[in-house]
Design a protein around this motif. Structure first.
Motif, PDB file in Angstrom:
ATOM      1  N   LEU A 260       0.824  -1.211   0.000  1.00 27.65           N
ATOM      2  CA  LEU A 260       0.000   0.000   0.000  1.00 27.65           C
ATOM      3  C   LEU A 260       0.856   1.258   0.000  1.00 27.65           C
ATOM      4  O   LEU A 260       0.529   2.253  -0.647  1.00 27.65           O
ATOM      5  N   LYS A 261       1.965   1.219   0.719  1.00 27.87           N
ATOM      6  CA  LYS A 261       2.861   2.378   0.747  1.00 27.87           C
ATOM      7  C   LYS A 261       3.411   2.665  -0.644  1.00 27.87           C
ATOM      8  O   LYS A 261       3.446   3.819  -1.088  1.00 27.87           O
ATOM      9  N   TYR A 262       3.814   1.605  -1.340  1.00 24.76           N
ATOM     10  CA  TYR A 262       4.354   1.782  -2.690  1.00 24.76           C
ATOM     11  C   TYR A 262       3.283   2.296  -3.645  1.00 24.76           C
ATOM     12  O   TYR A 262       3.512   3.254  -4.399  1.00 24.76           O
ATOM     13  N   MET A 266       3.374   6.038  -5.390  1.00 26.04           N
ATOM     14  CA  MET A 266       3.474   6.154  -6.839  1.00 26.04           C
ATOM     15  C   MET A 266       2.333   6.991  -7.399  1.00 26.04           C
ATOM     16  O   MET A 266       2.517   7.770  -8.337  1.00 26.04           O
ATOM     17  N   GLN A 267       1.140   6.858  -6.827  1.00 27.04           N
ATOM     18  CA  GLN A 267       0.011   7.625  -7.333  1.00 27.04           C
ATOM     19  C   GLN A 267       0.147   9.108  -6.988  1.00 27.04           C
ATOM     20  O   GLN A 267      -0.335   9.964  -7.728  1.00 27.04           O
ATOM     21  N   VAL A 268       0.810   9.408  -5.890  1.00 26.29           N
ATOM     22  CA  VAL A 268       1.037  10.808  -5.538  1.00 26.29           C
ATOM     23  C   VAL A 268       1.982  11.467  -6.535  1.00 26.29           C
ATOM     24  O   VAL A 268       1.760  12.597  -6.980  1.00 26.29           O
ATOM     25  N   THR A 269       3.062  10.763  -6.892  1.00 30.11           N
ATOM     26  CA  THR A 269       4.048  11.324  -7.820  1.00 30.11           C
ATOM     27  C   THR A 269       3.605  11.239  -9.270  1.00 30.11           C
ATOM     28  O   THR A 269       4.082  12.005 -10.113  1.00 30.11           O
ATOM     29  N   ASN A 270       2.713  10.315  -9.594  1.00 21.26           N
ATOM     30  CA  ASN A 270       2.254  10.135 -10.966  1.00 21.26           C
ATOM     31  C   ASN A 270       0.736   9.967 -10.967  1.00 21.26           C
ATOM     32  O   ASN A 270       0.225   8.884 -10.706  1.00 21.26           O
ATOM     33  N   ILE A 288      -3.317  -8.031  -6.361  1.00 22.36           N
ATOM     34  CA  ILE A 288      -2.946  -6.646  -6.623  1.00 22.36           C
ATOM     35  C   ILE A 288      -2.512  -6.508  -8.070  1.00 22.36           C
ATOM     36  O   ILE A 288      -1.867  -7.416  -8.625  1.00 22.36           O
ATOM     37  N   PHE A 289      -2.875  -5.402  -8.687  1.00 22.24           N
ATOM     38  CA  PHE A 289      -2.412  -5.077 -10.039  1.00 22.24           C
ATOM     39  C   PHE A 289      -2.056  -3.600 -10.082  1.00 22.24           C
ATOM     40  O   PHE A 289      -2.732  -2.770  -9.466  1.00 22.24           O
ATOM     41  N   TRP A 290      -0.978  -3.263 -10.810  1.00 25.64           N
ATOM     42  CA  TRP A 290      -0.622  -1.855 -10.980  1.00 25.64           C
ATOM     43  C   TRP A 290       0.033  -1.627 -12.342  1.00 25.64           C
ATOM     44  O   TRP A 290       0.606  -2.541 -12.934  1.00 25.64           O
ATOM     45  N   ALA A 291      -0.074  -0.406 -12.837  1.00 27.00           N
ATOM     46  CA  ALA A 291       0.543   0.003 -14.105  1.00 27.00           C
ATOM     47  C   ALA A 291       0.709   1.510 -14.083  1.00 27.00           C
ATOM     48  O   ALA A 291      -0.220   2.233 -13.727  1.00 27.00           O
ATOM     49  N   ASP A 292       1.903   1.988 -14.442  1.00 23.39           N
ATOM     50  CA  ASP A 292       2.113   3.430 -14.487  1.00 23.39           C
ATOM     51  C   ASP A 292       1.774   3.961 -15.878  1.00 23.39           C
ATOM     52  O   ASP A 292       1.378   3.205 -16.781  1.00 23.39           O
TER      53      ASP A 292
END
Length: 739
Positions: A260-262, A266-270, A288-292
């Motif tokens: 959750l921290k990561y 990441m969402q704050v910076t991007n 969990i899934f994520w994509a920048d």
């Protein structure tokens, strides 16, 4: 060190960062550590500068990249564009002004000719040129090399000439703005040589290596944090972030908080960073899934082929990766996640979430045309539900990785088995080649009764390349064979290592991969391959990226060494002609059909290289040369392989950026071989033990390659075939500007 040995090492969470690699690029010029002989000490510490910057710093100077401004609009660029009559205090000021302009346009500046006073050494005139001005001169007596360096100088006319005035200032007397090449992409401006300058050494270098030490709570009951969601319309009907069972695998202590921290950092910076979570019936984080933003943009451009990598599913931290291949044949990442529950519902949720995440703001999104993964029935069923129109294939790279695990004793006990096995599954293009290669392999290593290989052979239709030549895969298997991204991303998944420290390593590995892509884009914009005088090669070199052009060049070289026979006109209409093409030093032959309908040309080859990879084969090139066609029609250049693959055109559809690959249906197995194939599927291993003299395997398999579907017979094909030679012919049909 293997994974089992790493498990024996005790790692303290507080010292987890010690396992991570140092800076992977120079902190001054940004060059990758892989592109410099070695990293040197700098003001920020050891191994922080590249070789050149480290030497300069030791001498009291510092190489510095000129601060790159944000891309300017046309009106602003016009204000910094030189014009005749513009005056400067000195030659250095004129160079700085022109170099700033060059950085915005996308080219590098070089100081060219000058006129100096003999007595006072005063520069009376100076010409600044584009770094690609002029031509490389070949040295007399120089030996021809196999791989000549790409051309960087191509006679670019852009220049700026200044001349001293009576007042002592310098005025612009000549300015040429036009270039004969594409500018460097804006994101690579810092790589231009003239954008790097030497400055006086400043010992007071500010560095901030502090990390956010704040910890996110380790409570896994997290559903309450996601109650207020906007834009719920993007989720399809039936989509749920809750799985109604308990997760199959426990999460390590502290992992939930680290994840959750990561994700939140990441969402704050991007702001365009996307992530989603799924919880089980106990409200515990399960999947969990994520994509920048870069991953999502890469999928928009290169998402026609997706490889779903689940090779870490047995790990205590089950990392899954969505992989693709870009226009440089480099592996790119479309998304990542952790799957702690390997049920059908979990994988279905993951693929649906991937679909949602890949929809950029204001865009319709797209679906992959081809999906490759492991031979996992649960994964295959989920893919068929979420992407029903996509072609599914078991990835040969996964086949090889699984074989290394299941046949480890064979790989370890033989020095040549890995090479022979890889050749069999990676390099065979025809069914005949594959069956003969497999047969020779199991005979050589006495594996006729090996249950794993028997099962693998029986499933050959879902993974072997000869059975999927009509499915476009962008040849992703060859990229996965040599890539290092997935190996780097899987490092440090040791459960004793703090997960947030792993995410730091994840970002570093991803950044290094993207920097390699950036360098490839820059090199493509600043160089041109040295090629002979050929209109076709020049056309391909202008369109393709350097790596893809080298593949095309090999096909061109084979076309020169090929022979051609004519067969007959199709159905007597005269609109289509069939040819038989063979390549020197190769036993196989292929059939090519050439058609012209309504002044539009179509060419199909039985090898199906274009359908499979999107690059025209040597057999087609041979037929086109015989027909006196010296340029390829535009439809045979796929945009995804081009230098401008990322450039959006007005006719590009949001859900389909890549070109469609024409499907040819000119090759089917011979009816005799179909019977043999069914027999071989069940009895190949037992037949090998029989006397080969009494087997008709060799005679029947000989007819696999040269078969056609549309009413062809071997008797008709072999009647009165005219030999047409192996040299370039210009006396065929009139040339062609057929596009």
């Amino acid at each position: 060190m293997n994974y089992e040995q790493e498990q024996e090492i005790e790692i303290q969470h507080n010292n987890a960062d010690d396992l991570l690699d140092g800076p992977q690029r120079c902190l001054r010029c940004g060059i990758s550590a892989n592109a410099t002989p070695h990293m040197r000490r700098g003001p920020e510490g050891r191994r922080t500068l590249c070789n050149a910057c480290g030497i300069a710093w030791a001498k009291g100077k510092m190489r510095k990249v000129i601060d790159t401004e944000a891309p300017l609009d046309e009106s602003t660029i016009s204000q910094i564009t030189p014009s005749i009559g513009m005056e400067f205090e000195s030659e250095e000021k004129a160079y700085e002004f022109y170099n700033r302009y060059a950085g915005q346009v996308g080219f590098s500046v070089r100081k060219s000719s000058s006129d100096k006073s003999v007595s006072s050494n005063l520069t009376r005139s100076r010409t600044f040129v584009c770094s690609r001005e002029g031509f490389r001169k070949d040295k007399k007596g120089q030996k021809e090399v196999k791989k000549p360096r790409p051309e960087t100088r191509i006679g670019c006319p852009a220049r700026l000439t200044i001349k001293i005035a009576p007042s002592g200032t310098y005025s612009v007397v000549d300015f040429v703005a036009g270039h004969n090449h594409q500018p460097a992409p804006p994101c690579t401006a810092h790589m231009l040589r003239s954008q790097r300058v030497f400055t006086d050494f400043d010992a007071n270098v500010n560095s901030n290596n502090s990390d956010d030490s704040s910890n996110v709570g380790n409570n896994e009951n997290i559903r309450g944090n996601f109650d207020n969601l906007d834009n719920l319309g993007v989720f399809g009907e039936g989509y749920s972030n809750v799985i109604r069972v308990k997760r199959m695998r426990e999460m390590g202590k502290g992992d939930c908080g680290a994840i959750l921290k990561y994700l939140m950092s990441m969402q704050v910076t991007n702001p365009n960073f996307y992530y989603a979570i799924q919880v089980d019936e106990d409200d515990k984080l399960t999947n969990i899934f994520w994509a920048d933003e870069k991953m999502r943009e890469d999928f928009r451009v290169f998402g026609d082929v997706v490889c779903f990598d689940v090779s870490c599913k047995g790990n205590s931290r089950p990392l899954v990766l969505f992989l693709g291949v870009n226009n440089h044949k480099q592996v790119v990442l479309f998304g990542a996640g952790f799957i702690y529950d390997e049920s059908f519902e979990s994988y279905k949720w993951l693929f649906e979430t991937f679909n949602i995440g890949m929809k950029l703001k204001g865009k319709k999104g797209r679906n992959p045309k081809t999906v490759l993964s492991d031979n996992n029935l649960v994964v295959i069923n989920a893919i068929s539900i979420v992407w029903p129109r996509a072609n599914f294939r078991v990835c040969t790279w996964h086949v090889y990785q699984n074989a290394c695990k299941n046949l480890n004793h064979i790989f370890q006990g033989s020095k040549t088995f890995s090479k022979d096995f890889a050749k069999c599954i990676y390099e065979c293009e025809t069914e005949e080649e594959f069956i003969n290669g497999w047969r020779n392999m199991v005979e050589k290593y006495d594996l006729i009764n090996n249950e794993y290989l028997i099962k693998l052979f029986n499933e050959k239709h879902i993974w072997a390349e000869p059975y999927s030549r009509d499915i476009f895969t962008a040849d992703i298997k060859s990229s996965l064979q040599t890539e290092t991204l997935t190996n780097n991303l899987k490092k440090h998944l040791n459960p004793q290592l703090d997960l947030f420290a792993y995410f730091k390593h994840f970002e570093r590995a991803l950044e290094e991969n993207r920097y390699a892509e950036l360098q490839a884009d820059f090199n493509a914009s600043q160089s041109f391959p040295r090629i002979p005088q050929s209109k076709l090669l020049k056309q391909a070199a202008n369109f393709y990226t350097p790596n893809i052009f080298e593949i095309f060049r090999k096909e061109f070289e084979m076309f020169v060494d090929s022979v051609l026979f004519t067969c007959n006109n199709n159905t007597g209409t005269g609109t289509g002609t069939d040819y038989r093409v063979g390549v020197m030093d190769k036993n196989s032959e292929q059939f090519v059909r050439f058609e012209i309908n309504n002044e539009k040309m179509s060419v199909f080859c039985s090898c199906k290289k274009f359908e499979y990879m999107g690059i025209v084969c040597c057999h087609v090139l041979k037929v086109l040369d015989f027909r006196n066609i010296k340029e390829l029609p535009r439809k045979y250049f796929l945009k995804r392989w081009g230098r401008n693959a990322r450039v959006r055109n007005e006719d590009d559809d949001d859900d389909d950026v890549s070109d469609e690959v024409a499907v040819a249906s000119v090759s089917v197995p011979l009816s005799q071989h179909e019977e043999l194939e069914e027999q071989e599927t069940h009895h190949l291993f037992s037949q090998i033990n029989q006397d080969h003299a009494g087997s008709n395997f060799g005679q029947q398999a000989f007819y696999v390659a040269p078969q056609l579907n549309q009413g062809y017979s071997m008797q008709g094909l072999l009647q009165s075939q005219q030999f047409l030679g192996n040299s370039s012919l210009n006396n065929g049909n009139n040339n062609s500007s057929l596009h």
